[in-house]
Motif scaffolding. Structure first.
Motif, PDB file in Angstrom:
ATOM      1  N   SER A  33     -10.633  28.436 125.468  1.00 26.32           N
ATOM      2  CA  SER A  33     -10.571  29.733 124.785  1.00 26.32           C
ATOM      3  C   SER A  33     -11.968  30.293 124.588  1.00 26.32           C
ATOM      4  O   SER A  33     -12.840  29.616 124.030  1.00 26.32           O
ATOM      5  CB  SER A  33      -9.886  29.596 123.418  1.00 26.32           C
ATOM      6  N   GLY A 211      -7.691  32.427 127.096  1.00 24.50           N
ATOM      7  CA  GLY A 211      -7.151  31.375 126.245  1.00 24.50           C
ATOM      8  C   GLY A 211      -6.558  31.914 124.972  1.00 24.50           C
ATOM      9  O   GLY A 211      -6.081  33.046 124.891  1.00 24.50           O
ATOM     10  N   ASN A 212      -6.590  31.087 123.916  1.00 21.27           N
ATOM     11  CA  ASN A 212      -5.970  31.428 122.651  1.00 21.27           C
ATOM     12  C   ASN A 212      -6.992  32.065 121.710  1.00 21.27           C
ATOM     13  O   ASN A 212      -7.608  31.391 120.888  1.00 21.27           O
ATOM     14  CB  ASN A 212      -5.369  30.176 122.007  1.00 21.27           C
TER      15      ASN A 212
END
Length: 219
Positions: A33, A211-212
């Motif tokens: 991320s 990503g997150n």
């Protein structure tokens, strides 16, 4: 109430623009991320001011990358919180270390200034300057690299490590290719109007999420 504007669970490299009154949330440690920032001009730097507001609940003994700029062969400019709690930055080699008030769950306004001619470097925490240190006089930061928030690439866009990743909140990342005055840094800390960052300006920033990473309202 926090409004989630965007969540990216898989790599997404669509360029987006502008984060005015928004916060980046890195909810847990990962090795995937990050947010890539696209500078408004070449980062061939002989001076700079880098400012951001950060909050984290990671323990002090956990190393955290706060800002990473890497060209193909060098870490040009990396900013860290070290395992011993000190804050540091590195210009293509050994770093320089400062003892600042600890980062915490409450947001810290953090700025870094450096200029090549004298090598004078300092951190500013919530509008207060650290002692000056002399670091790499005559050095130049090289252009044509990649800037990441959230991860430290050990090679160009690769070699990411979860145990170095940023976890927490980050906002108001701005950068200038000159050293801001004390009054300007203090004005920025208090949210007053200052000249827009000519390398990164949070309100008009071009960025790519992977990503997150969540983008939420700065409530």
């Amino acid at each position: 109430m926090v409004t989630v504007l965007l969540v990216s669970w898989t790599p997404s490299f669509a360029t987006q623009v502008g984060l005015s009154e928004k916060v980046l949330v890195f909810p847990y440690e990962t090795d995937f991320s990050f947010v890539a920032l696209i500078p408004q001009k070449e980062m061939a730097l002989r001076a700079f001011t880098l400012c951001m507001r950060v909050a984290t609940e990671l323990p002090e003994e956990r190393q955290i990358i706060l800002f990473a700029y890497r060209t193909a062969d060098y870490d040009e400019l990396n900013v860290w919180r070290e395992k011993d709690g000190r804050v540091s930055f590195y210009l293509s080699g050994d770093g320089v270390f400062f003892r600042l008030p600890p980062l915490s769950t409450f947001r810290t306004s953090l700025c870094l200034t450096w200029e090549s001619r004298s090598g004078l470097a300092a951190f500013w925490a919530d509008g207060r300057r650290s002692t000056y240190q002399v670091y790499k006089p005559g050095h130049s930061v090289r252009p044509k690299g990649t800037v990441l928030l959230g991860q430290d690439p050990d090679k160009h866009l690769g070699g990411l490590e979860a145990t170095q990743s940023f976890v927490g909140e980050m906002t108001d990342v701005n950068m200038w290719d000159f050293v801001l005055s004390r009054s300007m840094i203090q004005a920025w800390h208090y949210g007053h109007k200052v000249p827009k960052g000519n390398i990164f300006d949070w309100a008009s920033l071009e960025y790519e999420l992977s990503g997150n990473v969540l983008v939420v309202d700065d409530d």
